[in-house]
Motif scaffolding. Structure first.
Motif, PDB file in Angstrom:
ATOM      1  N   TYR A   1      52.261  31.315  46.503  1.00 56.06           N
ATOM      2  CA  TYR A   1      51.601  32.258  45.600  1.00 56.06           C
ATOM      3  C   TYR A   1      51.009  31.418  44.492  1.00 56.06           C
ATOM      4  O   TYR A   1      51.717  30.995  43.580  1.00 56.06           O
ATOM      5  CB  TYR A   1      52.615  33.273  45.056  1.00 56.06           C
TER       6      TYR A   1
ATOM      7  N   GLN B   1      41.888  46.342  43.718  1.00 53.44           N
ATOM      8  CA  GLN B   1      42.849  45.250  43.684  1.00 53.44           C
ATOM      9  C   GLN B   1      42.855  44.516  42.362  1.00 53.44           C
ATOM     10  O   GLN B   1      43.627  43.580  42.179  1.00 53.44           O
ATOM     11  CB  GLN B   1      42.505  44.237  44.786  1.00 53.44           C
ATOM     12  N   THR B   2      41.973  44.894  41.480  1.00 50.33           N
ATOM     13  CA  THR B   2      41.854  44.135  40.228  1.00 50.33           C
ATOM     14  C   THR B   2      42.508  44.891  39.095  1.00 50.33           C
ATOM     15  O   THR B   2      42.829  46.063  39.210  1.00 50.33           O
ATOM     16  CB  THR B   2      40.386  43.909  39.858  1.00 50.33           C
TER      17      THR B   2
ATOM     18  N   ILE C   1      41.576  39.196  38.976  1.00 49.86           N
ATOM     19  CA  ILE C   1      42.514  39.113  40.103  1.00 49.86           C
ATOM     20  C   ILE C   1      43.369  37.891  39.896  1.00 49.86           C
ATOM     21  O   ILE C   1      42.877  36.777  39.817  1.00 49.86           O
ATOM     22  CB  ILE C   1      41.764  38.971  41.441  1.00 49.86           C
ATOM     23  N   GLU C   2      44.692  38.117  39.806  1.00 41.03           N
ATOM     24  CA  GLU C   2      45.557  37.002  39.447  1.00 41.03           C
ATOM     25  C   GLU C   2      45.897  36.065  40.587  1.00 41.03           C
ATOM     26  O   GLU C   2      45.926  34.866  40.424  1.00 41.03           O
ATOM     27  CB  GLU C   2      46.862  37.551  38.866  1.00 41.03           C
ATOM     28  N   ASP C   3      46.210  36.632  41.740  1.00 37.66           N
ATOM     29  CA  ASP C   3      46.608  35.808  42.877  1.00 37.66           C
ATOM     30  C   ASP C   3      45.431  34.924  43.282  1.00 37.66           C
ATOM     31  O   ASP C   3      44.386  35.431  43.677  1.00 37.66           O
ATOM     32  CB  ASP C   3      47.010  36.753  44.014  1.00 37.66           C
ATOM     33  N   PRO C   4      45.582  33.608  43.224  1.00 37.33           N
ATOM     34  CA  PRO C   4      44.428  32.729  43.469  1.00 37.33           C
ATOM     35  C   PRO C   4      43.800  32.895  44.854  1.00 37.33           C
ATOM     36  O   PRO C   4      42.581  32.857  44.990  1.00 37.33           O
ATOM     37  CB  PRO C   4      45.009  31.322  43.318  1.00 37.33           C
ATOM     38  N   GLU C   5      44.650  33.121  45.852  1.00 34.76           N
ATOM     39  CA  GLU C   5      44.100  33.308  47.208  1.00 34.76           C
ATOM     40  C   GLU C   5      43.236  34.546  47.290  1.00 34.76           C
ATOM     41  O   GLU C   5      42.149  34.546  47.858  1.00 34.76           O
ATOM     42  CB  GLU C   5      45.254  33.554  48.175  1.00 34.76           C
ATOM     43  N   LYS C   6      43.781  35.617  46.737  1.00 39.52           N
ATOM     44  CA  LYS C   6      43.076  36.890  46.773  1.00 39.52           C
ATOM     45  C   LYS C   6      41.795  36.790  45.949  1.00 39.52           C
ATOM     46  O   LYS C   6      40.743  37.286  46.342  1.00 39.52           O
ATOM     47  CB  LYS C   6      43.982  37.977  46.204  1.00 39.52           C
TER      48      LYS C   6
END
Lengths: 242, 228, 225
Positions: free
Chosen positions: B16, C157-158, A135-140
């Motif tokens: 982001y 989501q991954t 998962i790239e988005d750090p928050e997610k």
């Protein structure tokens, strides 16, 4: 919070306690009649297992705090706790295998429910980092990792129960694999080793937290002084950032 | 007493990772007015729309939409706004009518409205056909229907006329144009056209406010400068 | 909220009916797996423990396929946003997806269990044994449905969606396998003992309850941004 303070003192205390614990285990604790010297790996295996399991639950605790407050610092703590416990978990499986070989002549046995539960838990937590990495988005990433840590933490006792039940009807076995039923002569060595393992976890935890916090602060300072361009762009990472 | 603004933003920030997708955005938009947002790709226009739509939560600053504060009151304002984003949010394997029926049920809207809208955008003949058989213009018209189905007070439109030919644009005009009476936030890449329908113009670059002005006070030239 | 759950569920079932993805794939996969088991175990029939094991493994692995597809349509069509924009409690999505997955698993079993009986099962279970087997399977399906919805929501989501579903799902479902296999072994054995020890449905029920509560508490964090 500064994690780097008292790190050296803690590390020294850990080294002393662990050495003392192992010395006691080697020399003072009784030799097992059946299993011989190899049984002494018990003093390493069980403390590691207990600390690792507590570490996973500790990680779930920080994950809950992260979801409730949104503070990513808690996610970092959960990450460190889980990944240290995973390393200890690998140690548990290896020492468990050695013990199985010494006790029953096989490198793996399905009869020992604690060991089997541990294998399942290990396999589950081994997906923690790949999950984060994907998962790239750090928050997610932090949010999803926390959900995972909580689910996995709740899973540990359920799994233990189910595996125990499954074993009870094949090979009833009484085992001094936990402190219930531990003979008095084994106690000093065992407790010292347990203390040493707890201290080891605490030291490594502080060390890693200090290291990560420092690099984050460094990065943030660089950005303040030099703007975005001064930073080397960070690639994808499983570790919590910012 | 002046009516409260439909949208009030103060220092709105959304990150982001390390970058700021939106940084320190401040503006107020009266009810019934139209805000047009300009800016190059990656400027944060779509992010702004999604924050207003309650899909993204603000990381810092104040965001008040239709009287509710985000993210706390997202629940109460969600049903009063309509989003038309890049993705039409329609299931290709369901028919036009089935798609609208699904949305209607989620929003608690009656079925008669579906038929009215389909007729208005001239999709009633194809209403029983699966959406994946539609052309892009038809999909966009259907997406407009989806966005306005529940009679929203606030319309958030991300390049609404993107896939529409002039006749298609004319069909949807009463639904999403100025005549609809709704407060509107529109993103646009067309300085002249966008400015013509704006009451307030916002120019974004790298998530920051580069210009914010009543539309009457600036010209298309100034907007064009954003893109250089 | 009930209306929303019904609307979402209708959409799920309608989509599956129109463009069947999950159920046919799972059914076909399970039958193929049974054939593979025949050759891998080198047996014409299985009974008791072995039968329970073959059945559970087949159903478990087939459900991984279903879980992988559960959120796929939404993800492709940008569809979760449509739900998120509606003034509806996020848990409605959890209930709808879990119910849909449960329904798909039941449909799978309606095909896979008879196939298993025909292809590999030696003894013919009595009506009582079958009824108890149904109870075990339903409880197991509930567990798979809840865990599957959670895992599916995480994985979609991954970037490594197809890998993460089995990697996350299989360890989490091991307690279900343990209980279901142990429970069904006597039911599938020849000689008609066909008893169902109470502990297995109880533990399965406990598992289902714990995960249901967890899913309810955590699902919002997976869909909100």
């Amino acid at each position: 919070m500064l994690y780097g303070t008292r790190l050296r003192a803690l590390a020294i205390v850990t080294a002393v306690v662990l050495t003392g614990g192992f010395a006691l285990a080697f020399f003072q604790a009784p030799m097992d009649a059946d299993q011989g010297f190899m049984q002494k790996i018990f003093y390493l295996h069980v403390p590691m297992a207990m600390v690792a399991l507590c570490g996973f639950v500790f990680g779930a605790y920080w994950a809950i705090r992260h979801l409730r407050s949104g503070d990513r610092g808690h996610d970092l703590r959960a990450y460190v706790a889980i990944h240290l416990s995973l390393i200890l978990g690998a140690g548990v499986l290896i020492t468990g295998s050695i013990w199985a070989r010494a006790s029953w002549g096989h490198w793996w046995v399905w009869d020992e429910p604690t060991l089997v539960s541990f294998l399942i838990v290990f396999l589950l937590y081994a997906t923690y980092q790949p999950l984060r990495f994907s998962i790239e988005d750090p928050e997610k990433q932090a949010r999803y990792a926390s959900v995972f840590a909580i689910v996995a933490g709740a899973f540990v006792p359920l799994n233990f129960l189910a595996v125990r039940l499954a074993q009870a009807y094949t090979h009833p076995r009484v085992f001094a694999s936990s402190t219930g039923g531990l003979p008095g002569s084994m106690k000093p060595a065992f407790y010292l080793c347990l203390l040493g393992m707890i201290l080891l976890f605490a030291t490594l935890w502080r060390y890693e937290m200090a290291s990560k916090n420092t690099s984050m602060q460094l990065r943030s300072l660089r950005r303040k002084l030099g703007g975005e361009e001064a930073l080397t762009p960070r690639g994808r990472t499983a570790a919590p950032t910012m | 007493m002046a009516a409260p603004p439909a949208i009030e933003l103060r220092g709105l920030t959304r990150r982001y990772g390390e970058r700021a997708a939106l940084e320190d955005v401040t503006l107020a938009l009266p009810a019934g007015a139209t805000l047009v947002v300009f800016g190059p790709n990656g400027a944060g226009k779509s992010t702004l729309l999604r924050v207003l739509a309650t899909l993204l939560r603000p990381h810092a600053g104040l965001a008040r939409v239709l009287g509710g504060e985000l993210p706390r009151d997202g629940w109460s304002i969600r049903g009063r706004l309509g989003l038309l984003g890049h993705s039409p949010l329609l299931y290709g394997d369901l028919s036009a009518r089935e798609n609208l029926r699904f949305h209607a049920r989620l929003h608690g809207v009656g079925e008669e409205r579906i038929e009215e809208l389909l007729t208005q955008v001239r999709l009633d003949a194809r209403a029983a056909d699966k959406v994946h058989t539609f052309s892009r213009g038809m999909v966009q018209r259907l997406a407009v229907c989806r966005a306005v189905l529940h009679g929203p007070e606030l319309l958030l439109l991300d390049e609404p006329r993107a896939n529409l030919d002039p006749s298609g644009a004319k069909l949807v005009e009463p639904l999403i144009g100025a005549a609809s009476g709704a407060t509107r936030v529109i993103t646009s890449h067309d300085p002249a056209g966008g400015l013509a329908e704006a009451d307030l113009a916002l120019g974004l670059r790298f998530g920051r406010v580069e210009l914010l002005s009543p539309a009457a006070a600036i010209d298309a030239e100034r907007i064009g400068a954003l893109y250089r | 909220m009930i209306d929303a759950v019904v609307a979402l569920l209708r959409k799920e079932l309608l989509l599956e009916l129109r463009a069947p993805q999950a159920v046919p794939a799972m059914a076909l996969f399970s039958i193929t797996t049974l054939v593979v088991f025949h050759f891998a175990l080198q047996r014409a029939t299985v009974a008791g423990d072995l039968a329970a094991g073959v059945l559970m493994v087949t159903l478990l692995f087939a459900s991984m396929l279903g879980i992988g597809r559960l959120f796929a349509a939404d993800h492709e069509e940008g569809g979760l946003e449509a739900f998120l924009l509606a003034p509806v409690d996020r848990s409605a999505l959890l209930f709808a997806k879990t119910t849909a997955l449960f329904a798909f698993l039941v449909l799978l079993e309606l095909i896979a269990v008879p196939a298993f009986a025909v292809l590999l099962l030696g003894p013919s279970p009595s009506a009582g044994a079958l009824a108890r087997l149904v109870v075990v399977l339903l409880l197991a399906d509930a567990g798979i449905a809840i865990v599957g919805t959670l895992v599916g929501a995480i994985a979609v989501q991954t970037r490594a969606r197809d890998l993460l579903v089995p990697l996350l799902g299989l360890p989490l479902l091991i307690p279900v396998v343990i209980c279901a296999a142990k429970a069904s072994a006597p039911l599938l054995a020849g000689g008609g003992a066909a008893t169902l020890a109470a502990r297995w449905p109880l533990v399965l029920g406990l598992y289902d309850l714990v995960f249901a509560l967890l899913a309810y508490a955590l699902f919002d964090y997976l869909v909100e941004d």
